[in-house]
Motif scaffolding. Sequence first.
Motif, short mmCIF file in Angstrom:
data_model
loop_
_atom_site.label_atom_id
_atom_site.label_comp_id
_atom_site.label_asym_id
_atom_site.label_seq_id
_atom_site.Cartn_x
_atom_site.Cartn_y
_atom_site.Cartn_z
N ARG A 179 -154.30 52.04 60.87
CA ARG A 179 -154.43 52.23 62.32
C ARG A 179 -154.03 53.66 62.63
O ARG A 179 -152.98 54.13 62.19
CB ARG A 179 -153.52 51.25 63.07
CG ARG A 179 -153.67 51.27 64.58
CD ARG A 179 -152.88 50.13 65.19
NE ARG A 179 -153.05 50.02 66.62
CZ ARG A 179 -152.56 49.03 67.35
NH1 ARG A 179 -151.88 48.06 66.78
NH2 ARG A 179 -152.76 49.01 68.65
N SER A 180 -154.85 54.36 63.36
CA SER A 180 -154.57 55.75 63.72
C SER A 180 -155.02 56.02 65.13
O SER A 180 -155.86 55.30 65.68
CB SER A 180 -155.32 56.70 62.77
OG SER A 180 -154.88 56.55 61.45
N GLY A 181 -154.47 57.05 65.69
CA GLY A 181 -154.83 57.40 67.05
C GLY A 181 -154.87 58.90 67.25
O GLY A 181 -154.32 59.67 66.46
N TRP A 182 -155.56 59.28 68.29
CA TRP A 182 -155.55 60.67 68.76
C TRP A 182 -154.94 60.68 70.16
O TRP A 182 -155.29 59.85 71.02
CB TRP A 182 -156.96 61.24 68.83
CG TRP A 182 -157.57 61.56 67.50
CD1 TRP A 182 -158.38 60.77 66.74
CD2 TRP A 182 -157.38 62.77 66.76
NE1 TRP A 182 -158.72 61.41 65.59
CE2 TRP A 182 -158.12 62.65 65.57
CE3 TRP A 182 -156.68 63.95 66.97
CZ2 TRP A 182 -158.18 63.65 64.60
CZ3 TRP A 182 -156.73 64.95 66.02
CH2 TRP A 182 -157.48 64.80 64.86
N LEU A 183 -154.02 61.59 70.36
CA LEU A 183 -153.40 61.77 71.66
C LEU A 183 -153.54 63.24 72.03
O LEU A 183 -153.83 64.08 71.17
CB LEU A 183 -151.92 61.38 71.63
CG LEU A 183 -151.65 59.94 71.19
CD1 LEU A 183 -151.35 59.86 69.70
CD2 LEU A 183 -150.50 59.34 72.00
N ARG A 184 -153.32 63.56 73.28
CA ARG A 184 -153.38 64.95 73.71
C ARG A 184 -152.31 65.21 74.75
O ARG A 184 -151.84 64.30 75.44
CB ARG A 184 -154.76 65.29 74.28
CG ARG A 184 -155.12 64.57 75.58
CD ARG A 184 -156.56 64.86 75.97
NE ARG A 184 -156.94 64.22 77.22
CZ ARG A 184 -158.19 64.19 77.69
NH1 ARG A 184 -159.18 64.78 77.01
NH2 ARG A 184 -158.44 63.58 78.83
N GLN A 185 -151.92 66.47 74.81
CA GLN A 185 -150.92 66.87 75.78
C GLN A 185 -151.33 68.18 76.41
O GLN A 185 -151.42 69.21 75.72
CB GLN A 185 -149.53 67.00 75.13
CG GLN A 185 -148.42 67.26 76.14
CD GLN A 185 -147.05 67.14 75.53
OE1 GLN A 185 -146.87 67.25 74.32
NE2 GLN A 185 -146.05 66.90 76.38
N ALA A 186 -151.59 68.13 77.70
CA ALA A 186 -151.90 69.34 78.45
C ALA A 186 -150.61 69.96 78.94
O ALA A 186 -149.58 69.28 79.04
CB ALA A 186 -152.81 68.99 79.63
N PRO A 187 -150.62 71.25 79.26
CA PRO A 187 -149.40 71.91 79.72
C PRO A 187 -148.80 71.21 80.93
O PRO A 187 -149.49 70.92 81.90
CB PRO A 187 -149.89 73.32 80.08
CG PRO A 187 -151.08 73.53 79.22
CD PRO A 187 -151.74 72.18 79.12
N GLY A 188 -147.50 70.92 80.86
CA GLY A 188 -146.80 70.30 81.97
C GLY A 188 -147.05 68.82 82.14
O GLY A 188 -146.60 68.22 83.13
N THR A 213 -158.98 70.22 78.02
CA THR A 213 -158.15 71.24 77.39
C THR A 213 -156.74 70.71 77.17
O THR A 213 -156.08 70.24 78.10
CB THR A 213 -158.10 72.50 78.28
OG1 THR A 213 -159.41 73.07 78.34
CG2 THR A 213 -157.12 73.52 77.72
N ALA A 214 -156.27 70.77 75.93
CA ALA A 214 -154.95 70.25 75.57
C ALA A 214 -154.70 70.51 74.09
O ALA A 214 -155.60 70.94 73.36
CB ALA A 214 -154.88 68.74 75.84
N ILE A 215 -153.48 70.23 73.67
CA ILE A 215 -153.19 70.15 72.24
C ILE A 215 -153.46 68.70 71.83
O ILE A 215 -152.93 67.77 72.46
CB ILE A 215 -151.73 70.53 71.94
CG1 ILE A 215 -151.48 71.98 72.35
CG2 ILE A 215 -151.44 70.35 70.46
CD1 ILE A 215 -150.04 72.41 72.21
#
Length: 126
Positions: A32-41, A92-94
Amino acid sequence: QVQLVESGGGAVQAGGSLRLSCKVSGYPNWNRSGWLRQAPGKVPEGVAVIGIQSGGSSTYYADSVKGRFTISQDNAVNTVYLQMDSLKAEDTAIYYCASGWTGGSASPLSPFWHYWGQGTQVTVSS
Protein backbone atom coordinates in the motif's frame (compact mmCIF):
# COMPACT_ATOMS: atom_id res chain seq x y z
CA GLN A 1 16.13 -0.11 6.18
CA VAL A 2 13.11 1.13 4.24
CA GLN A 3 13.84 3.81 1.68
CA LEU A 4 11.52 5.72 -0.64
CA VAL A 5 13.14 7.81 -3.34
CA GLU A 6 11.01 10.11 -5.51
CA SER A 7 11.89 11.49 -8.91
CA GLY A 8 10.16 13.20 -11.81
CA GLY A 9 9.21 16.56 -10.38
CA GLY A 10 9.86 19.81 -12.19
CA ALA A 11 8.32 22.91 -13.71
CA VAL A 12 5.54 22.76 -16.27
CA GLN A 13 2.94 25.08 -17.72
CA ALA A 14 -0.72 24.73 -16.87
CA GLY A 15 -2.34 21.98 -18.90
CA GLY A 16 0.87 19.99 -19.06
CA SER A 17 1.80 16.61 -17.62
CA LEU A 18 4.38 15.10 -15.31
CA ARG A 19 4.98 11.58 -14.06
CA LEU A 20 6.40 11.08 -10.59
CA SER A 21 8.16 7.86 -9.62
CA CYS A 22 8.88 6.44 -6.19
CA LYS A 23 11.34 3.58 -5.80
CA VAL A 24 10.70 1.55 -2.65
CA SER A 25 13.43 -0.60 -1.11
CA GLY A 26 13.85 -2.62 2.06
CA TYR A 27 10.12 -3.16 2.60
CA PRO A 28 9.20 -6.85 2.14
CA ASN A 29 5.47 -6.44 2.96
CA TRP A 30 4.96 -3.43 0.72
CA ASN A 31 1.37 -3.51 -0.50
CA ARG A 32 0.00 0.00 0.00
CA SER A 33 1.46 3.35 -0.99
CA GLY A 34 0.32 6.89 -1.31
CA TRP A 35 1.23 10.25 -2.72
CA LEU A 36 0.71 13.36 -0.65
CA ARG A 37 1.55 16.99 -1.30
CA GLN A 38 2.25 20.05 0.74
CA ALA A 39 1.89 23.57 -0.59
CA PRO A 40 3.57 26.48 1.20
CA GLY A 41 1.74 27.36 4.41
CA LYS A 42 -0.62 24.38 4.17
CA VAL A 43 -0.86 21.00 5.87
CA PRO A 44 -0.01 17.83 3.91
CA GLU A 45 -2.84 16.69 1.65
CA GLY A 46 -3.42 13.11 0.53
CA VAL A 47 -3.55 13.01 -3.27
CA ALA A 48 -3.76 9.35 -4.25
CA VAL A 49 -3.43 5.93 -2.64
CA ILE A 50 -3.07 2.46 -4.09
CA GLY A 51 -3.55 -0.78 -2.18
CA ILE A 52 -2.63 -4.18 -3.58
CA GLN A 53 -4.62 -7.25 -2.55
CA SER A 54 -4.64 -10.82 -3.84
CA GLY A 55 -7.58 -10.09 -6.12
CA GLY A 56 -6.34 -6.84 -7.57
CA SER A 57 -5.81 -3.28 -6.46
CA SER A 58 -7.81 -0.42 -5.01
CA THR A 59 -7.19 3.26 -5.67
CA TYR A 60 -8.36 6.41 -3.94
CA TYR A 61 -8.07 10.00 -5.13
CA ALA A 62 -8.65 13.41 -3.66
CA ASP A 63 -11.60 15.16 -5.30
CA SER A 64 -9.26 17.90 -6.51
CA VAL A 65 -7.29 15.47 -8.72
CA LYS A 66 -9.91 12.92 -9.80
CA GLY A 67 -9.88 12.43 -13.55
CA ARG A 68 -6.49 14.13 -13.89
CA PHE A 69 -4.09 12.02 -11.79
CA THR A 70 -3.49 8.28 -11.94
CA ILE A 71 -1.62 6.21 -9.39
CA SER A 72 -0.10 2.88 -10.35
CA GLN A 73 2.39 0.38 -9.02
CA ASP A 74 4.89 -1.96 -10.67
CA ASN A 75 5.85 -4.69 -8.20
CA ALA A 76 8.52 -6.03 -10.56
CA VAL A 77 10.60 -2.91 -9.98
CA ASN A 78 9.17 -1.90 -6.57
CA THR A 79 8.03 1.44 -7.90
CA VAL A 80 4.84 3.45 -7.52
CA TYR A 81 3.96 6.14 -10.04
CA LEU A 82 1.77 9.22 -10.14
CA GLN A 83 0.78 10.33 -13.62
CA MET A 84 -0.39 13.93 -13.49
CA ASP A 85 -2.24 15.36 -16.47
CA SER A 86 -4.05 18.65 -17.08
CA LEU A 87 -1.98 20.25 -14.35
CA LYS A 88 -3.19 23.43 -12.72
CA ALA A 89 -1.37 26.17 -10.85
CA GLU A 90 -2.99 24.97 -7.63
CA ASP A 91 -1.21 21.62 -8.04
CA THR A 92 2.05 23.38 -7.19
CA ALA A 93 3.51 21.71 -4.09
CA ILE A 94 6.17 19.37 -2.80
CA TYR A 95 4.99 15.84 -3.53
CA TYR A 96 5.84 13.01 -1.16
CA CYS A 97 5.65 9.28 -1.61
CA ALA A 98 4.66 7.32 1.50
CA SER A 99 4.26 3.73 2.60
CA GLY A 100 3.66 1.73 5.78
CA TRP A 101 0.06 2.69 6.59
CA THR A 102 -0.49 3.48 10.28
CA GLY A 103 -3.97 4.95 10.04
CA GLY A 104 -6.05 1.86 10.76
CA SER A 105 -9.58 2.53 9.50
CA ALA A 106 -9.01 6.23 8.87
CA SER A 107 -9.58 7.70 5.41
CA PRO A 108 -6.96 6.33 3.02
CA LEU A 109 -6.07 9.91 2.10
CA SER A 110 -5.09 10.77 5.68
CA PRO A 111 -1.37 11.47 6.28
CA PHE A 112 -0.83 8.43 8.54
CA TRP A 113 2.21 6.77 7.03
CA HIS A 114 5.34 5.43 8.68
CA TYR A 115 7.75 5.86 5.79
CA TRP A 116 8.13 9.00 3.68
CA GLY A 117 10.32 9.98 0.79
CA GLN A 118 12.34 13.17 0.66
CA GLY A 119 9.84 14.96 -1.57
CA THR A 120 10.00 16.32 -5.09
CA GLN A 121 8.95 19.82 -6.15
CA VAL A 122 6.21 20.29 -8.74
CA THR A 123 5.68 23.82 -10.02
CA VAL A 124 2.86 24.64 -12.42
CA SER A 125 2.81 28.08 -14.00
CA SER A 126 -0.37 29.61 -15.35
